[in-house]
Design an enzyme around this catalytic site. Structure first.
Site, PDB file in Angstrom:
ATOM      1  N   CYS A 126      -2.736  -4.968   9.134  1.00 47.84           N
ATOM      2  CA  CYS A 126      -1.318  -5.100   9.460  1.00 47.84           C
ATOM      3  C   CYS A 126      -0.977  -4.294  10.718  1.00 47.84           C
ATOM      4  CB  CYS A 126      -0.468  -4.640   8.262  1.00 47.84           C
ATOM      5  SG  CYS A 126       1.294  -4.912   8.456  1.00 47.84           S
ATOM      6  N   CYS A 127      -1.469  -3.041  10.790  1.00 44.12           N
ATOM      7  CA  CYS A 127      -1.223  -2.220  11.978  1.00 44.12           C
ATOM      8  C   CYS A 127      -1.876  -2.839  13.216  1.00 44.12           C
ATOM      9  CB  CYS A 127      -1.751  -0.805  11.776  1.00 44.12           C
ATOM     10  SG  CYS A 127      -0.640   0.310  10.904  1.00 44.12           S
ATOM     11  N   CYS A 209       7.061   2.537  10.044  1.00 45.61           N
ATOM     12  CA  CYS A 209       7.600   1.320   9.427  1.00 45.61           C
ATOM     13  C   CYS A 209       8.117   1.647   8.013  1.00 45.61           C
ATOM     14  CB  CYS A 209       6.503   0.269   9.314  1.00 45.61           C
ATOM     15  SG  CYS A 209       5.926  -0.362  10.888  1.00 45.61           S
ATOM     16  N   CYS A 212       5.831   1.786   4.843  1.00 43.18           N
ATOM     17  CA  CYS A 212       4.730   2.751   4.880  1.00 43.18           C
ATOM     18  C   CYS A 212       5.208   4.171   5.154  1.00 43.18           C
ATOM     19  CB  CYS A 212       3.713   2.334   5.951  1.00 43.18           C
ATOM     20  SG  CYS A 212       3.059   0.688   5.692  1.00 43.18           S
ATOM     21  N   CYS A 235      -2.147   4.859  12.759  1.00 44.35           N
ATOM     22  CA  CYS A 235      -1.995   3.411  12.799  1.00 44.35           C
ATOM     23  C   CYS A 235      -3.053   2.739  13.675  1.00 44.35           C
ATOM     24  CB  CYS A 235      -0.616   3.053  13.304  1.00 44.35           C
ATOM     25  SG  CYS A 235      -0.197   3.873  14.859  1.00 44.35           S
TER      26      CYS A 235
HETATM   27  S1  SF4 Z   1       2.876   0.945   9.500  1.00 44.09           S
HETATM   28 FE1  SF4 Z   1       2.764  -0.404   7.673  1.00 44.09          FE
HETATM   29  S2  SF4 Z   1       4.183  -2.133   8.037  1.00 44.09           S
HETATM   30 FE2  SF4 Z   1       3.880  -1.027  10.008  1.00 44.09          FE
HETATM   31  S3  SF4 Z   1       2.309  -2.193  11.032  1.00 44.09           S
HETATM   32 FE3  SF4 Z   1       1.260  -0.526   9.926  1.00 44.09          FE
HETATM   33  S4  SF4 Z   1       0.735  -1.327   7.856  1.00 44.09           S
HETATM   34 FE4  SF4 Z   1       2.205  -2.759   8.855  1.00 44.09          FE
END
Ligand code: SF4
Length: 239
Positions: A126-127, A209, A212, A235
């Site tokens: 996701c990151c 985010c 998280c 991240c």
């Molecule tokens: S901090 Fe969490 S929601 Fe944001 S990009 Fe990374 S995994 Fe995704």
């Protein structure tokens, strides 16, 4: 961009970064940023998570001789409304050029391809999709970028150089407030009336985010509320 700036190779940038890291270790944050603008011109940008606007504010104070410094913000689609509000306020009141980068996919498109809540199942992916990839694309036209990293934030950031070489992106990476403590940040914010994310006064010591990030407990380090309960601490932007 001057001809000299256009002609620098990655090897030359690396030598320049390593020399500057030694020369500027004891320089003030403003001196470091002034060096960056004088050395890279429009090929230099600041990145901001909009946790606070300290580095953006510092950048607004350097002499550019032209357009204000670019301040890059990554809009992952998962930010707290307070973070977006901080970005909008910085854009409205500071003499900087705020640029918002977005991922290739919206959250809905990502959910359709990978399933919902990828951040819970595979936060690294996701990151990568929502932070690392957009930043890499956004930094393409820059030779140097600045961050708000500080050595006192966490053990993983304890050796952050003021100026260093970002081998992954082949760019100069500048952390003008690397030597600052939280007290230094607080003093600067108070002295200059700098915008900060309202969540910082609501129990959050570090703002990322929404899915998280949680509030920190007494005695925890500032980044303990990020990806809490997981081994993940960064991240991927700074790894
Ligand atoms: S901090 Fe969490 S929601 Fe944001 S990009 Fe990374 S995994 Fe995704």
């Amino acid at each position: 961009m001057t001809t000299a700036q256009q002609k620098r190779t990655a090897d030359e940038l690396k030598v320049l970064a390593e020399q500057a890291g030694r020369d500027l270790e004891d320089a003030s944050a403003l001196e470091v940023l002034q060096w960056a603008v004088d050395t890279f011109g429009r090929a230099f940008c600041v990145t901001s998570s909009m946790e606070d606007a300290v580095v953006a504010h510092l950048a607004s104070r350097v002499r550019t001789g032209g357009a204000p410094v670019d301040v890059i913000f990554l809009d992952t689609g998962y930010h707290f409304p307070e973070t977006i509000g901080t970005r909008d306020a910085v854009e409205a009141v500071m003499d900087v050029n705020v640029i918002t980068l977005t991922p290739r996919q919206t959250v809905a498109e990502q959910d359709a391809q990978y399933g919902p809540k990828l951040h819970d199942r595979d936060p690294d992916l996701c990151c990568r999709l929502r932070k690392v990839q957009p930043l890499e694309e956004g930094l393409e036209n820059y030779q140097a970028w600045a961050t708000g990293l500080r050595r006192d934030e966490s053990p993983t950031r304890a050796n952050t150089p003021v100026v260093g070489w970002d081998e992954k992106r082949r760019k100069v990476k500048i952390s003008p407030i690397a030597r600052w403590t939280q007290d230094d940040v607080d003093a600067y914010v108070a002295e200059h009336g700098v915008l900060t994310n309202p969540l910082l006064t609501d129990g959050y010591a570090s703002v990322g985010c929404a899915p998280c990030t949680r509030r920190v407990l007494a005695g925890e380090d500032a980044r303990a509320g990020r990806w809490a309960g997981r081994a993940k601490t960064e991240c991927g932007l700074h790894g």
